[in-house]
Design a protein around this motif. Structure first.
Motif, PDB file in Angstrom:
ATOM      1  N   VAL A 142       0.995  -1.387   0.098  1.00 35.28           N
ATOM      2  CA  VAL A 142      -0.069   0.119  -0.364  1.00 35.28           C
ATOM      3  C   VAL A 142       1.097   1.208   0.274  1.00 35.28           C
ATOM      4  O   VAL A 142       0.240   1.631  -0.727  1.00 35.28           O
ATOM      5  CB  VAL A 142      -1.228   0.221   1.268  1.00 35.28           C
ATOM      6  N   ALA A 184       2.934   1.456  -2.966  1.00 34.36           N
ATOM      7  CA  ALA A 184       1.753   2.005  -4.492  1.00 34.36           C
ATOM      8  C   ALA A 184       1.273   3.427  -4.038  1.00 34.36           C
ATOM      9  O   ALA A 184       1.187   4.185  -4.553  1.00 34.36           O
ATOM     10  CB  ALA A 184       0.420   1.376  -4.319  1.00 34.36           C
ATOM     11  N   VAL A 185       1.286   3.524  -2.572  1.00 33.74           N
ATOM     12  CA  VAL A 185       0.878   5.583  -2.488  1.00 33.74           C
ATOM     13  C   VAL A 185       2.032   5.987  -3.039  1.00 33.74           C
ATOM     14  O   VAL A 185       1.286   7.283  -4.000  1.00 33.74           O
ATOM     15  CB  VAL A 185       0.405   5.961  -0.617  1.00 33.74           C
ATOM     16  N   ILE A 226      -4.020   2.051  -5.099  1.00 39.09           N
ATOM     17  CA  ILE A 226      -3.642   0.951  -4.548  1.00 39.09           C
ATOM     18  C   ILE A 226      -4.359   0.118  -4.694  1.00 39.09           C
ATOM     19  O   ILE A 226      -3.586  -1.687  -4.278  1.00 39.09           O
ATOM     20  CB  ILE A 226      -3.977   1.821  -3.075  1.00 39.09           C
TER      21      ILE A 226
END
Ligand code: 4AD
Ligand code: MG
Length: 436
Positions: A142, A145-146, A252
């Motif tokens: 996560v 991805a952010v 995400i």
């Protein structure tokens, strides 16, 4: 004999070869003249097979007597095995014990069920178990991805301070710190105010770091220390903020589905609940949200903030996150831009997760007018001196701007389908927990 040292994740590339893998004994199964040590190394779990007839007597005895979580280095031949979880097994040729956990003081977390307090007290060890391992790998995905989303969409990372002289999100949840010569500072609740300064310097920015809330809420969604990613954009409106929030969440979820399927499977996550997360997300106004909630039996009246139960009730109506905008000015922070057509509500938005996971994102457009900002600071009884620099931003090239904050733990909790955020961070800080 010199064999390559590899990780379990790499085992597939070494089928038929002898390799050496350093790790820990996850579990040991015995079946007469064969023992099956389960080796874990942080990248995966590999079933090893030690056959009595193939090994020297002392070596076989040593393996048979291994204790859970002893640190070991296993040498053996990798073999494809369809029935094995990762598709491979290892036939043990040698095994070195780095440290044997003594029977007199065995590893405290056994395969049997333990209570949550016990596990939380042993968080430093609990992190080794499959489920916790899977959750934290999803968390890493996560976060990656952010960062990738913002880095590839023109945002500059500008991190903001943790010691701050003033409140961003209300004075009731501040942690006070003694800062030399009796000056008081606070642990940051949000990097937003500083982001507003850097957005005026860089256009589009984000900060990502730990934030603190001295909230006496003992709920499944609250930590006192959590990680928040906060983008801020100059010349942005509420609609821009919503679009970026939506794109970020979709990005995400897709990334986790692409790269962390095994972990989601370990968590028994219903993937169909994630596969349907696509734009556009439903958008409703606060007015409509209140009506819907009242029809569902909530006690909420127009003017009140949505409580955790309200967020759950509302989120349950949709298969993807729902965006609720235009909350009453009175319940939101001092910096929120009132709607010019209806000053009793603000151009702010909350994004509520489905399946009862509550608020994922809060944000909106900020007040850019100097006079209005001064008025709001005064109305809320905030110390103007502490905001001098923030007020300056409205004097020197002010422009409409906005952004939002997303709590990483809430996002991970939702994606993993967990009923409490405490497992989404390695060492959670909560009302009654600051250890280990
Ligand atoms: O809604 P919040 O309080 O918004 C802000 O702090 C804004 N200044 C952000 C911004 O516009 N730059 O917090 C944003 C998000 C929430 O939606 C939630 O995901 C998370 O931060 N959050 C928490 N997560 C865990 N524990 C807590 N106590 C949290 N409080 C907020
Ligand atoms: Mg909020």
């Amino acid at each position: 004999m010199s064999v390559p040292t590899i990780t379990i994740a790499e085992a597939g590339r070494h089928a038929g070869e002898s390799v050496r893998i350093p790790g820990w004994l996850y579990n040991l199964r015995k079946s007469g003249k064969i023992v099956f040590p389960l080796l874990r190394d942080g990248t995966g779990i590999l079933q090893c097979v030690a056959v009595k007839s193939a090994l020297a007597e002392p070596l076989f005895e040593k393996i048979k007597d291994l204790t859970q979580e002893s640190s070991i280095v296993v040498t053996g031949k990798v073999r494809a095995e369809q029935r094995a979880p990762g598709g491979f097994e290892m036939d043990v040729e040698d095994l070195e014990v780095v440290q044997r956990v003594p029977e007199s003081d065995p590893y405290p977390i056994t395969p049997k069920e333990h209570g949550i307090d016990f596990l939380m007290d042993h968080r430093h060890l609990w992190l080794r178990s499959r489920r916790q391992h899977a959750i934290l790998r999803v968390r890493h995905e996560v976060i990656r991805a952010v960062r990738d989303y913002f880095d590839s969409n023109g945002f500059t990372l500008v991190d903001t301070p943790i010691f701050t002289p003033a409140a961003c999100e209300g004075t009731t949840s501040l942690f006070e710190v003694n800062y030399f010569d009796e000056e008081k500072v606070y642990l940051t609740q949000s990097g937003q105010l500083y982001n507003e300064a850097t957005a005026m310097a860089f256009g589009k920015v984000y900060c990502f770091g730990p934030t603190f809330r001295a909230e006496r809420s003992k709920t499944r969604r609250h930590l006192t220390e959590f990680w928040m990613v906060e983008p801020e954009m100059a010349y942005a409106t509420l609609e821009d903020v919503k679009r970026v929030a939506e794109e970020l969440i979709v990005f995400i979820v897709n990334r986790v589905l692409e790269n962390r399927r095994a972990e989601l499977k370990e968590l028994e996550r219903d993937l169909s609940k994630l596969e349907c997360i696509r734009a556009p997300f439903p958008r409703i106004g606060y007015d409509e949200a209140v009506k819907t909630l009242q029809a569902k039996g909530s006690e909420i009246q127009w003017g009140g903030d949505l409580g955790g139960t309200d967020e759950t009730l509302l989120g349950e109506d949709y298969d993807r996150p729902v965006m609720v905008d235009r909350y009453p000015t009175a319940v939101k922070a001092f910096y929120m831009q009132p709607d010019p057509e209806r000053p009793e509500v603000v151009l702010g938005v909350d994004v509520l997760a489905p399946e009862g996971h509550g608020e994922l994102i809060g944000g909106g457009q900020r007040i850019h007018d100097l006079g209005l900002l001064l008025k709001r600071i005064e109305e809320q009884g905030l110390p103007k001196e502490a905001f001098d620099w923030y007020i300056d931003l409205r004097k020197y090239g002010t422009a409409p701007h906005g952004g939002f904050g997303m709590g990483i733990e809430r996002c991970v909790g939702w994606i993993c389908g967990l009923d409490h955020v405490r497992e989404t961070i390695a060492f959670p800080r909560m009302l009654y927990r600051t250890r280990p």
